[in-house]
Design a protein around this motif. Sequence first.
Motif, PDB file in Angstrom:
ATOM      1  N   GLN A 349       0.808  -1.226   0.000  1.00 47.71           N
ATOM      2  CA  GLN A 349       0.000   0.000   0.000  1.00 47.71           C
ATOM      3  C   GLN A 349       0.840   1.275   0.000  1.00 47.71           C
ATOM      4  O   GLN A 349       0.434   2.277  -0.572  1.00 47.71           O
ATOM      5  CB  GLN A 349      -0.878   0.062   1.257  1.00 47.71           C
ATOM      6  N   CYS A 350       1.971   1.254   0.721  1.00 45.23           N
ATOM      7  CA  CYS A 350       2.764   2.484   0.877  1.00 45.23           C
ATOM      8  C   CYS A 350       4.005   2.401   0.001  1.00 45.23           C
ATOM      9  O   CYS A 350       4.711   1.390   0.010  1.00 45.23           O
ATOM     10  CB  CYS A 350       3.218   2.680   2.322  1.00 45.23           C
ATOM     11  N   THR A 351       4.284   3.497  -0.706  1.00 43.58           N
ATOM     12  CA  THR A 351       5.412   3.509  -1.629  1.00 43.58           C
ATOM     13  C   THR A 351       6.738   3.212  -0.918  1.00 43.58           C
ATOM     14  O   THR A 351       7.517   2.385  -1.380  1.00 43.58           O
ATOM     15  CB  THR A 351       5.494   4.878  -2.326  1.00 43.58           C
ATOM     16  N   GLN A 352       6.964   3.904   0.217  1.00 47.55           N
ATOM     17  CA  GLN A 352       8.257   3.721   0.910  1.00 47.55           C
ATOM     18  C   GLN A 352       8.501   2.262   1.235  1.00 47.55           C
ATOM     19  O   GLN A 352       9.624   1.764   1.169  1.00 47.55           O
ATOM     20  CB  GLN A 352       8.295   4.494   2.243  1.00 47.55           C
ATOM     21  N   CYS A 353       7.453   1.582   1.619  1.00 50.35           N
ATOM     22  CA  CYS A 353       7.590   0.192   2.039  1.00 50.35           C
ATOM     23  C   CYS A 353       7.727  -0.720   0.822  1.00 50.35           C
ATOM     24  O   CYS A 353       8.634  -1.542   0.743  1.00 50.35           O
ATOM     25  CB  CYS A 353       6.383  -0.201   2.893  1.00 50.35           C
ATOM     26  N   ARG A 354       6.822  -0.573  -0.119  1.00 53.15           N
ATOM     27  CA  ARG A 354       6.823  -1.440  -1.303  1.00 53.15           C
ATOM     28  C   ARG A 354       8.139  -1.313  -2.056  1.00 53.15           C
ATOM     29  O   ARG A 354       8.791  -2.307  -2.374  1.00 53.15           O
ATOM     30  CB  ARG A 354       5.652  -1.049  -2.213  1.00 53.15           C
ATOM     31  N   ILE A 392       1.672   3.504   6.718  1.00 52.06           N
ATOM     32  CA  ILE A 392       0.394   3.184   7.356  1.00 52.06           C
ATOM     33  C   ILE A 392       0.596   2.278   8.561  1.00 52.06           C
ATOM     34  O   ILE A 392      -0.049   2.439   9.584  1.00 52.06           O
ATOM     35  CB  ILE A 392      -0.561   2.520   6.326  1.00 52.06           C
ATOM     36  N   CYS A 393       1.486   1.321   8.459  1.00 52.33           N
ATOM     37  CA  CYS A 393       1.722   0.449   9.620  1.00 52.33           C
ATOM     38  C   CYS A 393       3.211   0.334   9.891  1.00 52.33           C
ATOM     39  O   CYS A 393       4.042   0.836   9.149  1.00 52.33           O
ATOM     40  CB  CYS A 393       1.077  -0.922   9.409  1.00 52.33           C
ATOM     41  N   ALA A 394       3.540  -0.349  10.990  1.00 49.72           N
ATOM     42  CA  ALA A 394       4.931  -0.416  11.445  1.00 49.72           C
ATOM     43  C   ALA A 394       5.752  -1.482  10.712  1.00 49.72           C
ATOM     44  O   ALA A 394       6.911  -1.696  11.048  1.00 49.72           O
ATOM     45  CB  ALA A 394       4.973  -0.667  12.950  1.00 49.72           C
TER      46      ALA A 394
HETATM   47  S1  SF4 Z   1       3.979  -0.176   5.793  1.00 47.98           S
HETATM   48 FE1  SF4 Z   1       2.312  -1.650   6.254  1.00 47.98          FE
HETATM   49  S2  SF4 Z   1       0.542  -0.842   5.166  1.00 47.98           S
HETATM   50 FE2  SF4 Z   1       2.328   0.175   4.266  1.00 47.98          FE
HETATM   51  S3  SF4 Z   1       2.906  -1.145   2.510  1.00 47.98           S
HETATM   52 FE3  SF4 Z   1       4.129  -1.807   4.247  1.00 47.98          FE
HETATM   53  S4  SF4 Z   1       2.957  -3.495   5.086  1.00 47.98           S
HETATM   54 FE4  SF4 Z   1       1.527  -2.344   3.798  1.00 47.98          FE
END
Ligand code: SF4
Lengths: 431, 156
Positions: A349-354, A392-394
Amino acid sequence: MLESPYVTQYLTEHFSEADYPTLEGYERRGGYRAARKAITEMAPDEVIETVKTAGLQGRGGAGFSAGLKWSFMPKDDERPKYLVCNADESEPGSFKDRILLERGAHQMLEGILIAAWATGACATFIYIRGEYAYPAVQVERAIAEAYAKGYLGENVMGTGFRHDVQVTRGAGAYICGEETGLLESLEGKKGQPRKKPPFPAQYGAFGMPTTVNNVETFSHVPHIIGKGADWFRGFGTEKSPGTTIFGVSGHVVRPGLYELPLGTPLSEIVFEHAGGIPGGRKVKGVIPGGMSMPILPAGQLDVPMANEFLRERKTMLGTGGVMVMDETTCMVRAASVISYFFRDESCGQCTQCREGTGWMHKIIERIERGAGEEEDIDVLGDVAGKMEAKTICAFADAAAWPIQGLLRHFRDDFVEHVRQRKCPFPGSFEL
Amino acid sequence: MVISDETRSKIEEAISKYPQKRGALLPAIHLVQADCGHVSKECAAELAEIFEILPIQVMEVVSFYNMFFDSPQAKHHVYVCTNLPCSLRGSRSLLSQLESHLGVTAPGATEDGRIFLGHEECLGACGYAPMMRVDDEYHEDLDVEKAKQILDSLGK
Ligand code: SF4
Ligand SMILES: Cc1cc2nc3c(=O)[nH]c(=O)nc-3n(C[C@H](O)[C@H](O)[C@H](O)COP(=O)(O)O)c2cc1C
């Protein structure tokens, strides 16, 4: 059958006794007395106060005060309220909830009942990871026994209090351990975490006020109510009371579970309880709390295993999964395995994470192959830094921290790969 | 109809336990898979009808979770955990020896469709590594010989 923990305390002391998982066996050892006491003799607020005074911290990773979390549940709200028991246990290095489900299902159910009374919840959803087939069977069996005995259902223990419990099985997604990813999954959707606020206490399962706690967190509760907050505080440290079940894995003589007071030195866990490193080799580093938590180098293992001390060393207790790596271990390979996992499990969902998890893995993999440049190491640190506290999440933080920890303490391993243009640890575990 | 009456009544029972119908979708997919092995297009359409959602919404959920499948599967699923605690105790060499034993490259299935061999992330067995999951069962504290025997004993 899983082996019982090698060291036991109040949570696991009866786990090797064959009849303990049954309702009869549990009651023979004093089970369900604490729930009866709470529901018949204590006001809900009194239960919450006792758990707060006991200082019980959540055992699912974040260490948040359980009593405080319960107090966030709205009081004059007509909507149905729910509890969720997080039995998704998918943090690599963590395998304690599994035995609590298999052998201690009634202990957990009793904790759930007490929490339900305290928060006014009418139902609990136990979300068990899909791969835990046998633990789920044990929990279903315990629930059926509790219904048959009148400990669950419309009239709990004849008091008129109503509480229903049911199991939902996950289907193989690490992110469903994150509490709002779990809630989405429970509602029959993809397990993509929700933006917070609103927090689950306002808008949780099916939009209703909800409290999410970990399996182990619930399992401590009957002991606190039965024996008192002061008794509980007799274990562990002043800020982190109670015991926890450490899961020791990797390069030790006796990997397995050890229930010990919080604050037990990491070195005692690794060298005394788990028997140290096999073959007379030396330790190189230890991940103290499941794979999301930054590693500690050999020189820092004197740290007491409680958050107030671990934070000083820039790491955390997490789920108490202790992963031990001996001197043969290539820390770039370790980073590669870790970053592969997070790349695979990001919900996207989040660019930084993906993007960040993908880049980290690509760079680490290049360095391991001997094709990296020195500046790659800086870029890696930079990417990890940009992933923290922005999503969005940790999960993104959990992906960045272990890589930052490896760079902090084992940068030389990365540099040597670049200089020698190959992995300088031929004796390390296979990739 | 591809979803049997028996499975349909189990799905109805699951639905009755949730405050909202859709809560029973994961349990329903588990039930359909236990019956049909995977969630075909036809299954998805029928599930969509039961849950009053679109077939694409069913497939979205199927594709999100590793344990749900949208195509026919081998008879047995074997996964070797290759996460860090298992890797530290030799799980990757175990996996490669099982690959040669079966003549497959993981992730992949034997030609006769008897066994699918893959790797999986942490399965919560870190203290009993290396380990593999065979369908619903865990096999722990493995060595190569023990693991091969287990695979050989799996029926068609
Ligand atoms: S930080 Fe959480 S919500 Fe965002 S992409 Fe990663 S797993 Fe998904
Ligand atoms: C990526 C991620 C994965 C998580 N996985 C789990 C898990 O498998 N089990 C668990 O109990 N908590 C997990 N948590 C923590 C939960 O979000 C939540 O904090 C916890 O279940 C609350 O219970 P506690 O207060 O009793 O610890 C995870 C958190 C994150 C960010």
